[in-house]
Design an enzyme around this catalytic site. Sequence first.
Site, PDB file in Angstrom:
ATOM      1  N   HIS A 152       5.742  -2.958  -5.421  1.00  0.00           N
ATOM      2  CA  HIS A 152       6.527  -1.756  -5.754  1.00  0.00           C
ATOM      3  C   HIS A 152       7.359  -1.291  -4.558  1.00  0.00           C
ATOM      4  O   HIS A 152       8.466  -0.784  -4.725  1.00  0.00           O
ATOM      5  CB  HIS A 152       5.604  -0.605  -6.187  1.00  0.00           C
ATOM      6  CG  HIS A 152       5.194  -0.654  -7.637  1.00  0.00           C
ATOM      7  ND1 HIS A 152       6.107  -0.666  -8.663  1.00  0.00           N
ATOM      8  CD2 HIS A 152       3.972  -0.675  -8.221  1.00  0.00           C
ATOM      9  CE1 HIS A 152       5.454  -0.699  -9.829  1.00  0.00           C
ATOM     10  NE2 HIS A 152       4.157  -0.715  -9.591  1.00  0.00           N
ATOM     11  N   HIS A 168       0.050  -5.890  -6.071  1.00  0.00           N
ATOM     12  CA  HIS A 168       0.878  -5.234  -7.106  1.00  0.00           C
ATOM     13  C   HIS A 168       1.601  -4.022  -6.507  1.00  0.00           C
ATOM     14  O   HIS A 168       2.812  -3.846  -6.709  1.00  0.00           O
ATOM     15  CB  HIS A 168      -0.030  -4.828  -8.273  1.00  0.00           C
ATOM     16  CG  HIS A 168       0.659  -4.067  -9.366  1.00  0.00           C
ATOM     17  ND1 HIS A 168       0.799  -4.559 -10.651  1.00  0.00           N
ATOM     18  CD2 HIS A 168       1.245  -2.841  -9.374  1.00  0.00           C
ATOM     19  CE1 HIS A 168       1.456  -3.668 -11.391  1.00  0.00           C
ATOM     20  NE2 HIS A 168       1.731  -2.611 -10.637  1.00  0.00           N
ATOM     21  N   GLU A 169       0.837  -3.196  -5.757  1.00  0.00           N
ATOM     22  CA  GLU A 169       1.429  -1.973  -5.196  1.00  0.00           C
ATOM     23  C   GLU A 169       2.426  -2.308  -4.094  1.00  0.00           C
ATOM     24  O   GLU A 169       3.472  -1.665  -3.971  1.00  0.00           O
ATOM     25  CB  GLU A 169       0.341  -1.034  -4.667  1.00  0.00           C
ATOM     26  CG  GLU A 169      -0.711  -0.590  -5.695  1.00  0.00           C
ATOM     27  CD  GLU A 169      -0.131  -0.036  -6.991  1.00  0.00           C
ATOM     28  OE1 GLU A 169       1.008   0.495  -6.985  1.00  0.00           O
ATOM     29  OE2 GLU A 169      -0.804  -0.151  -8.034  1.00  0.00           O
ATOM     30  N   CYS A 202       0.885  -1.713 -15.640  1.00  0.00           N
ATOM     31  CA  CYS A 202       1.538  -0.845 -14.670  1.00  0.00           C
ATOM     32  C   CYS A 202       1.820   0.491 -15.344  1.00  0.00           C
ATOM     33  O   CYS A 202       2.296   0.515 -16.487  1.00  0.00           O
ATOM     34  CB  CYS A 202       2.835  -1.493 -14.200  1.00  0.00           C
ATOM     35  SG  CYS A 202       3.727  -0.513 -12.984  1.00  0.00           S
TER      36      CYS A 202
HETATM   37 ZN    ZN Z   1       2.725  -0.811 -11.023  1.00  0.00          ZN
END
Ligand code: ZN
Length: 177
Positions: A147, A143-144, A101
Amino acid sequence: MGSRLSIIKLGHPILGQSSSLIENIQDGQTQSLIDNLIVTVATANGVGIAAPQVAISQRLFIVASRPNPRYPHAPEMEPTAMINPKIVENSTEMVKDWEGCLSVPGIRGLVPRYQWINVEYTDRNGELKDKRLVDFVARIFQHECDHLDGIIFLDRVENSQDLISEEEYQRLQNPKT
Ligand code: ZN
Protein backbone atom coordinates in the site's frame (compact mmCIF):
# COMPACT_ATOMS: atom_id res chain seq x y z
CA MET A 1 -8.50 6.77 22.46
CA GLY A 2 -8.80 7.22 18.74
CA SER A 3 -11.72 7.65 16.44
CA ARG A 4 -12.82 5.78 13.36
CA LEU A 5 -11.63 7.13 10.02
CA SER A 6 -13.30 6.46 6.70
CA ILE A 7 -11.51 4.03 4.41
CA ILE A 8 -11.01 4.95 0.75
CA LYS A 9 -11.82 2.34 -1.86
CA LEU A 10 -10.32 0.92 -5.04
CA GLY A 11 -10.16 3.60 -7.72
CA HIS A 12 -9.26 6.43 -5.33
CA PRO A 13 -6.04 7.94 -6.74
CA ILE A 14 -4.24 8.00 -3.35
CA LEU A 15 -4.24 4.16 -3.33
CA GLY A 16 -2.02 4.25 -6.41
CA GLN A 17 0.53 6.70 -5.02
CA SER A 18 3.88 6.13 -3.37
CA SER A 19 3.85 7.47 0.22
CA SER A 20 6.34 9.78 1.94
CA LEU A 21 8.69 8.91 4.79
CA ILE A 22 7.58 10.10 8.24
CA GLU A 23 10.09 12.32 9.96
CA ASN A 24 8.26 13.49 13.09
CA ILE A 25 7.11 10.35 14.85
CA GLN A 26 6.57 12.03 18.23
CA ASP A 27 4.42 14.66 16.56
CA GLY A 28 0.84 14.81 17.92
CA GLN A 29 -0.56 14.38 14.40
CA THR A 30 1.33 11.13 13.79
CA GLN A 31 0.45 9.80 17.26
CA SER A 32 -3.26 10.50 16.84
CA LEU A 33 -3.19 9.03 13.32
CA ILE A 34 -1.82 5.82 14.89
CA ASP A 35 -4.60 5.79 17.54
CA ASN A 36 -7.23 6.40 14.87
CA LEU A 37 -5.88 3.67 12.57
CA ILE A 38 -5.92 1.16 15.46
CA VAL A 39 -9.60 1.95 16.13
CA THR A 40 -10.44 1.91 12.42
CA VAL A 41 -8.85 -1.50 11.73
CA ALA A 42 -10.51 -3.06 14.80
CA THR A 43 -13.98 -1.73 13.92
CA ALA A 44 -13.63 -2.95 10.33
CA ASN A 45 -12.52 -6.48 11.42
CA GLY A 46 -9.24 -6.00 9.57
CA VAL A 47 -5.84 -7.46 10.46
CA GLY A 48 -3.91 -4.53 9.05
CA ILE A 49 -4.40 -1.04 7.67
CA ALA A 50 -2.05 1.40 5.98
CA ALA A 51 -2.23 5.20 6.23
CA PRO A 52 -2.91 5.61 2.47
CA GLN A 53 -6.19 3.69 3.04
CA VAL A 54 -7.44 6.67 5.05
CA ALA A 55 -6.14 9.02 2.34
CA ILE A 56 -2.91 9.92 4.17
CA SER A 57 0.05 9.25 1.93
CA GLN A 58 2.63 8.48 4.65
CA ARG A 59 4.76 5.41 5.33
CA LEU A 60 2.90 3.98 8.30
CA PHE A 61 0.71 0.96 8.87
CA ILE A 62 -0.82 -1.08 11.68
CA VAL A 63 -0.44 -4.85 11.88
CA ALA A 64 -3.19 -6.18 14.13
CA SER A 65 -3.55 -9.90 13.58
CA ARG A 66 -6.29 -11.55 15.62
CA PRO A 67 -9.00 -14.09 14.90
CA ASN A 68 -12.12 -12.30 13.62
CA PRO A 69 -15.07 -13.00 11.33
CA ARG A 70 -13.07 -12.02 8.20
CA TYR A 71 -9.99 -14.09 9.23
CA PRO A 72 -11.10 -16.80 11.68
CA HIS A 73 -7.65 -18.48 11.88
CA ALA A 74 -5.46 -15.39 12.33
CA PRO A 75 -2.88 -15.47 15.19
CA GLU A 76 -3.43 -13.09 18.13
CA MET A 77 -1.10 -10.08 18.57
CA GLU A 78 -1.16 -6.53 19.97
CA PRO A 79 -1.93 -3.93 17.29
CA THR A 80 1.51 -2.62 16.30
CA ALA A 81 2.28 0.62 14.47
CA MET A 82 5.12 0.22 11.97
CA ILE A 83 6.64 3.44 10.65
CA ASN A 84 8.93 3.72 7.60
CA PRO A 85 8.94 -0.09 7.33
CA LYS A 86 11.10 -2.09 4.93
CA ILE A 87 11.91 -5.67 4.04
CA VAL A 88 15.65 -6.27 4.43
CA GLU A 89 15.73 -9.99 3.60
CA ASN A 90 13.25 -12.54 2.34
CA SER A 91 12.81 -16.28 1.88
CA THR A 92 13.21 -17.67 -1.61
CA GLU A 93 10.07 -19.70 -0.97
CA MET A 94 6.78 -18.06 -1.86
CA VAL A 95 3.42 -19.18 -0.51
CA LYS A 96 0.02 -18.51 -2.08
CA ASP A 97 -2.89 -17.78 0.21
CA TRP A 98 -6.10 -15.78 0.28
CA GLU A 99 -6.06 -12.05 0.93
CA GLY A 100 -8.66 -9.38 1.12
CA CYS A 101 -8.41 -5.64 1.61
CA LEU A 102 -10.59 -3.12 3.44
CA SER A 103 -10.24 -0.91 0.35
CA VAL A 104 -11.46 -3.72 -1.95
CA PRO A 105 -14.68 -4.91 -0.29
CA GLY A 106 -16.30 -8.18 -1.36
CA ILE A 107 -13.27 -9.70 -3.17
CA ARG A 108 -10.61 -12.21 -2.13
CA GLY A 109 -7.57 -13.20 -4.13
CA LEU A 110 -4.83 -15.83 -3.95
CA VAL A 111 -1.60 -13.89 -3.59
CA PRO A 112 1.95 -15.25 -3.64
CA ARG A 113 4.09 -13.83 -0.79
CA TYR A 114 7.46 -14.63 0.79
CA GLN A 115 7.06 -17.26 3.51
CA TRP A 116 9.34 -15.28 5.83
CA ILE A 117 10.84 -11.80 5.83
CA ASN A 118 13.31 -9.91 7.98
CA VAL A 119 11.98 -6.39 8.46
CA GLU A 120 12.94 -3.06 9.95
CA TYR A 121 10.60 -0.34 11.10
CA THR A 122 10.41 2.43 13.67
CA ASP A 123 7.84 1.96 16.42
CA ARG A 124 5.56 4.71 17.77
CA ASN A 125 8.14 5.60 20.44
CA GLY A 126 10.77 6.27 17.78
CA GLU A 127 12.72 3.06 18.40
CA LEU A 128 14.17 1.17 15.43
CA LYS A 129 13.04 -2.47 15.48
CA ASP A 130 14.16 -5.48 13.51
CA LYS A 131 12.13 -8.65 13.38
CA ARG A 132 11.66 -11.87 11.50
CA LEU A 133 8.03 -12.36 10.49
CA VAL A 134 6.64 -15.63 9.21
CA ASP A 135 3.49 -16.96 7.52
CA PHE A 136 0.31 -14.93 8.09
CA VAL A 137 1.96 -11.97 9.85
CA ALA A 138 4.64 -11.83 7.12
CA ARG A 139 1.77 -11.77 4.62
CA ILE A 140 0.07 -8.84 6.37
CA PHE A 141 3.36 -6.91 6.42
CA GLN A 142 3.92 -7.49 2.68
CA HIS A 143 0.31 -6.50 1.86
CA GLU A 144 0.54 -3.29 3.91
CA CYS A 145 4.03 -2.45 2.58
CA ASP A 146 2.59 -2.67 -0.92
CA HIS A 147 0.00 0.00 0.00
CA LEU A 148 2.87 2.38 0.79
CA ASP A 149 4.12 1.88 -2.78
CA GLY A 150 0.70 2.26 -4.39
CA ILE A 151 0.29 -1.49 -5.04
CA ILE A 152 -3.03 -3.32 -4.40
CA PHE A 153 -3.15 -7.11 -3.82
CA LEU A 154 -5.12 -7.47 -7.07
CA ASP A 155 -1.91 -6.44 -8.89
CA ARG A 156 -0.22 -9.58 -7.53
CA VAL A 157 -2.97 -12.11 -8.29
CA GLU A 158 -1.67 -14.35 -11.10
CA ASN A 159 -4.92 -14.98 -12.96
CA SER A 160 -8.64 -14.25 -12.71
CA GLN A 161 -9.37 -17.77 -11.42
CA ASP A 162 -7.50 -16.76 -8.27
CA LEU A 163 -10.18 -14.11 -7.55
CA ILE A 164 -13.39 -14.98 -5.69
CA SER A 165 -16.22 -13.19 -3.95
CA GLU A 166 -16.29 -12.77 -0.17
CA GLU A 167 -19.33 -15.04 -0.13
CA GLU A 168 -17.46 -17.89 -1.86
CA TYR A 169 -14.48 -17.31 0.42
CA GLN A 170 -16.64 -17.67 3.53
CA ARG A 171 -18.08 -20.87 2.07
CA LEU A 172 -14.55 -22.26 1.58
CA GLN A 173 -13.63 -21.39 5.18
CA ASN A 174 -16.79 -22.94 6.67
CA PRO A 175 -17.66 -25.81 4.33
CA LYS A 176 -20.58 -26.98 6.46
CA THR A 177 -22.58 -23.76 6.32
ZN1 ZN B 1 -5.16 -3.61 1.84
